[in-house]
Design a protein around this motif. Structure first.
Motif, PDB file in Angstrom:
ATOM      1  N   TRP A 235      10.738  11.846  -2.923  1.00 38.05           N
ATOM      2  CA  TRP A 235      10.783  10.477  -2.429  1.00 38.05           C
ATOM      3  C   TRP A 235       9.531   9.791  -2.955  1.00 38.05           C
ATOM      4  O   TRP A 235       8.426  10.311  -2.803  1.00 38.05           O
ATOM      5  N   HIS A 236       9.673   8.643  -3.554  1.00 45.23           N
ATOM      6  CA  HIS A 236       8.529   7.876  -4.035  1.00 45.23           C
ATOM      7  C   HIS A 236       8.261   6.749  -3.051  1.00 45.23           C
ATOM      8  O   HIS A 236       9.181   6.015  -2.674  1.00 45.23           O
ATOM      9  N   VAL A 237       7.010   6.614  -2.638  1.00 47.50           N
ATOM     10  CA  VAL A 237       6.599   5.556  -1.723  1.00 47.50           C
ATOM     11  C   VAL A 237       5.511   4.753  -2.427  1.00 47.50           C
ATOM     12  O   VAL A 237       4.517   5.309  -2.880  1.00 47.50           O
ATOM     13  N   ARG A 238       5.724   3.464  -2.539  1.00 46.65           N
ATOM     14  CA  ARG A 238       4.740   2.585  -3.184  1.00 46.65           C
ATOM     15  C   ARG A 238       4.261   1.567  -2.161  1.00 46.65           C
ATOM     16  O   ARG A 238       5.060   0.894  -1.515  1.00 46.65           O
ATOM     17  N   LEU A 239       2.951   1.456  -2.031  1.00 49.77           N
ATOM     18  CA  LEU A 239       2.331   0.470  -1.148  1.00 49.77           C
ATOM     19  C   LEU A 239       1.698  -0.600  -2.021  1.00 49.77           C
ATOM     20  O   LEU A 239       0.951  -0.285  -2.937  1.00 49.77           O
ATOM     21  N   THR A 240       1.991  -1.853  -1.734  1.00 51.50           N
ATOM     22  CA  THR A 240       1.432  -2.976  -2.487  1.00 51.50           C
ATOM     23  C   THR A 240       0.730  -3.911  -1.520  1.00 51.50           C
ATOM     24  O   THR A 240       1.315  -4.324  -0.515  1.00 51.50           O
ATOM     25  N   LEU A 241      -0.514  -4.243  -1.826  1.00 48.89           N
ATOM     26  CA  LEU A 241      -1.264  -5.185  -1.008  1.00 48.89           C
ATOM     27  C   LEU A 241      -0.881  -6.603  -1.418  1.00 48.89           C
ATOM     28  O   LEU A 241      -0.942  -6.958  -2.589  1.00 48.89           O
ATOM     29  N   LEU A 242      -0.464  -7.403  -0.447  1.00 51.59           N
ATOM     30  CA  LEU A 242      -0.045  -8.774  -0.687  1.00 51.59           C
ATOM     31  C   LEU A 242      -1.138  -9.740  -0.236  1.00 51.59           C
ATOM     32  O   LEU A 242      -2.108  -9.341   0.417  1.00 51.59           O
ATOM     33  N   GLU A 243      -0.946 -10.998  -0.558  1.00 47.15           N
ATOM     34  CA  GLU A 243      -1.900 -12.018  -0.121  1.00 47.15           C
ATOM     35  C   GLU A 243      -2.025 -12.015   1.395  1.00 47.15           C
ATOM     36  O   GLU A 243      -1.058 -11.758   2.107  1.00 47.15           O
ATOM     37  N   GLY A 244      -3.220 -12.295   1.865  1.00 49.13           N
ATOM     38  CA  GLY A 244      -3.445 -12.358   3.299  1.00 49.13           C
ATOM     39  C   GLY A 244      -3.575 -11.005   3.962  1.00 49.13           C
ATOM     40  O   GLY A 244      -3.623 -10.907   5.184  1.00 49.13           O
ATOM     41  N   GLY A 245      -3.588  -9.930   3.177  1.00 48.21           N
ATOM     42  CA  GLY A 245      -3.757  -8.594   3.734  1.00 48.21           C
ATOM     43  C   GLY A 245      -2.472  -7.888   4.125  1.00 48.21           C
ATOM     44  O   GLY A 245      -2.504  -6.744   4.569  1.00 48.21           O
ATOM     45  N   ALA A 246      -1.332  -8.560   3.993  1.00 49.80           N
ATOM     46  CA  ALA A 246      -0.056  -7.906   4.305  1.00 49.80           C
ATOM     47  C   ALA A 246       0.229  -6.830   3.259  1.00 49.80           C
ATOM     48  O   ALA A 246      -0.326  -6.848   2.163  1.00 49.80           O
ATOM     49  N   ARG A 247       1.089  -5.895   3.611  1.00 47.17           N
ATOM     50  CA  ARG A 247       1.460  -4.824   2.688  1.00 47.17           C
ATOM     51  C   ARG A 247       2.970  -4.741   2.556  1.00 47.17           C
ATOM     52  O   ARG A 247       3.696  -4.947   3.513  1.00 47.17           O
TER      53      ARG A 247
END
Length: 76
Positions: free
Chosen positions: A56-68
């Motif tokens: 299983w591949h899990v990718r975390l991306t940091l978005l504007e405003g600190g959301a993920r």
């Protein structure tokens, strides 16, 4: 009954493969009775995953405003 869980935070060790081998990473990845969660840079250690593994591949991306954003890709 539950399965054993092995966890490795290997993101910063990706360029030190001999050190990973010495720490028994291959044994952990080959344990059929366990779930192994490993953090590493994309495709760096993909060759170490045993052929019969379900990955299983899990990718975390940091978005504007600190959301993920979390994206999960199931095994094929």
């Amino acid at each position: 009954g539950g399965a054993r869980l092995h966890h490795g935070d290997l993101y910063r060790l990706a360029d030190r493969l001999p050190e990973l081998r010495a720490r028994g990473l291959e044994d952990l990845l080959s344990d059929p009775a366990a779930v192994t969660a490993v953090e590493w840079p994309k495709d760096t250690l993909a060759a170490w995953i045993p052929p019969a593994s379900r990955v299983w591949h899990v990718r975390l991306t940091l978005l504007e405003g600190g959301a993920r954003r979390i994206e999960v890709t199931a095994p094929e």
